[in-house]
Design a protein around this motif. Structure first.
Motif, PDB file in Angstrom:
ATOM      1  N   GLY A   1      52.512  30.258  38.540  1.00 42.60           N
ATOM      2  CA  GLY A   1      51.626  30.747  37.535  1.00 42.60           C
ATOM      3  C   GLY A   1      50.294  31.447  37.932  1.00 42.60           C
ATOM      4  N   GLY A   2      50.192  31.172  39.274  1.00 39.31           N
ATOM      5  CA  GLY A   2      48.891  31.504  40.018  1.00 39.31           C
ATOM      6  C   GLY A   2      48.889  33.200  40.026  1.00 39.31           C
ATOM      7  N   GLY A   3      47.890  33.763  40.263  1.00 37.79           N
ATOM      8  CA  GLY A   3      47.862  35.454  40.558  1.00 37.79           C
ATOM      9  C   GLY A   3      46.325  35.857  40.610  1.00 37.79           C
ATOM     10  N   LEU A   4      46.345  36.897  40.383  1.00 33.31           N
ATOM     11  CA  LEU A   4      45.227  37.718  40.342  1.00 33.31           C
ATOM     12  C   LEU A   4      44.739  38.403  39.134  1.00 33.31           C
ATOM     13  CD1 LEU A   4      42.717  39.296  42.008  1.00 33.31           C
ATOM     14  CD2 LEU A   4      44.397  41.297  42.052  1.00 33.31           C
TER      15      LEU A   4
ATOM     16  N   GLU B   1      34.238  32.408  40.606  1.00 35.29           N
ATOM     17  CA  GLU B   1      34.081  31.166  41.439  1.00 35.29           C
ATOM     18  C   GLU B   1      35.143  30.134  41.179  1.00 35.29           C
ATOM     19  OE1 GLU B   1      31.769  32.582  39.466  1.00 35.29           O
ATOM     20  OE2 GLU B   1      30.641  31.293  38.261  1.00 35.29           O
ATOM     21  N   ASP B   2      35.927  30.525  40.219  1.00 36.98           N
ATOM     22  CA  ASP B   2      37.159  29.846  39.958  1.00 36.98           C
ATOM     23  C   ASP B   2      38.245  29.976  40.964  1.00 36.98           C
ATOM     24  OD1 ASP B   2      36.826  30.338  36.562  1.00 36.98           O
ATOM     25  OD2 ASP B   2      36.266  28.515  37.530  1.00 36.98           O
ATOM     26  N   THR B   3      38.255  31.086  41.990  1.00 37.91           N
ATOM     27  CA  THR B   3      39.050  31.639  42.940  1.00 37.91           C
ATOM     28  C   THR B   3      39.127  30.349  43.717  1.00 37.91           C
ATOM     29  OG1 THR B   3      38.442  33.902  42.896  1.00 37.91           O
ATOM     30  CG2 THR B   3      39.132  33.153  44.885  1.00 37.91           C
TER      31      THR B   3
ATOM     32  N   GLN C   1      52.439  22.186  46.799  1.00 39.31           N
ATOM     33  CA  GLN C   1      52.018  23.019  47.816  1.00 39.31           C
ATOM     34  C   GLN C   1      51.049  23.961  47.361  1.00 39.31           C
ATOM     35  OE1 GLN C   1      53.255  22.854  51.173  1.00 39.31           O
ATOM     36  NE2 GLN C   1      53.924  20.833  50.154  1.00 39.31           N
ATOM     37  N   GLY C   2      50.511  24.051  46.157  1.00 41.78           N
ATOM     38  CA  GLY C   2      49.428  24.716  45.653  1.00 41.78           C
ATOM     39  C   GLY C   2      49.678  26.158  45.279  1.00 41.78           C
ATOM     40  N   THR C   3      49.114  26.892  44.496  1.00 42.62           N
ATOM     41  CA  THR C   3      49.168  28.087  44.032  1.00 42.62           C
ATOM     42  C   THR C   3      47.784  28.903  44.145  1.00 42.62           C
ATOM     43  OG1 THR C   3      50.172  29.849  42.241  1.00 42.62           O
ATOM     44  CG2 THR C   3      49.254  27.629  41.535  1.00 42.62           C
ATOM     45  N   GLN C   4      47.925  30.109  44.612  1.00 45.00           N
ATOM     46  CA  GLN C   4      46.597  30.933  44.517  1.00 45.00           C
ATOM     47  C   GLN C   4      46.180  31.416  43.169  1.00 45.00           C
ATOM     48  OE1 GLN C   4      44.760  31.442  47.613  1.00 45.00           O
ATOM     49  NE2 GLN C   4      43.202  32.228  46.108  1.00 45.00           N
ATOM     50  N   VAL C   5      44.940  31.215  42.943  1.00 36.60           N
ATOM     51  CA  VAL C   5      44.251  31.928  41.691  1.00 36.60           C
ATOM     52  C   VAL C   5      43.135  32.634  42.426  1.00 36.60           C
ATOM     53  CG1 VAL C   5      42.830  31.606  39.688  1.00 36.60           C
ATOM     54  CG2 VAL C   5      45.035  30.179  40.218  1.00 36.60           C
ATOM     55  N   THR C   6      43.065  34.072  42.055  1.00 38.61           N
ATOM     56  CA  THR C   6      42.247  34.844  42.482  1.00 38.61           C
ATOM     57  C   THR C   6      41.443  35.534  41.295  1.00 38.61           C
ATOM     58  OG1 THR C   6      43.058  35.250  44.766  1.00 38.61           O
ATOM     59  CG2 THR C   6      41.412  36.775  43.993  1.00 38.61           C
ATOM     60  N   VAL C   7      40.165  35.468  41.245  1.00 40.03           N
ATOM     61  CA  VAL C   7      39.340  36.148  39.991  1.00 40.03           C
ATOM     62  C   VAL C   7      38.387  37.160  40.537  1.00 40.03           C
ATOM     63  CG1 VAL C   7      38.009  35.636  38.031  1.00 40.03           C
ATOM     64  CG2 VAL C   7      39.698  33.973  38.793  1.00 40.03           C
TER      65      VAL C   7
END
Length: 126
Positions: free
Chosen positions: A8-11, A89-91, A118-124
């Motif tokens: 579910g992570g993403g940009l 800052e939630d990135t 393993q983690g999922t990247q979230v970029t805001v």
């Protein structure tokens, strides 16, 4: 072999929403605390939210309180993090975690959790 798999992570733009999911396999966590942590570049991993086995008790970091919601569905061995009003800052990389013991609290410390995804990247973006 126990596995926690995040998705579910993403940009997303600032002010937007994302929904992270974590599905466990290899054992059931229906009687265990689960949580979400995050780690930004050059920072330590930090607690985001935790939920007890029944879902009745939840705990949030001050920085996300009122914007993020943690929930779980024990029948599916999943925990979800709904993230609204996202800020740059939630990135971070977001990690799902689970306690492997009968501890019933919602620890804010990484040492309190036995299993990690393993983690999922979230970029805001701003």
């Amino acid at each position: 072999q126990v596995q926690l798999v995040e998705s579910g992570g993403g940009l997303v733009q600032a002010g937007g929403s994302l929904r992270l999911s974590c599905t466990a396999s290899g054992r059931t966590f229906s009687t265990n605390t689960m949580g979400w942590f995050r780690q930004a570049p050059r920072k330590e991993r930090e607690f985001v939210a935790g939920i007890n086995w029944s879902g009745i008790y939840t705990r949030y970091a001050d920085s996300v309180k009122g914007r993020f919601t943690i929930s779980r569905e024990n029948a599916k061995n999943t925990v979800t993090l709904q993230m609204d009003s996202l800020k740059p800052e939630d990135t971070a990389v977001y990690y799902c975690a689970a306690v492997g013991t009968s501890y019933t609290g919602t620890s804010i410390y990484t040492a309190g959790y036995n299993y990690w995804g393993q983690g999922t990247q979230v970029t805001v973006s701003s």
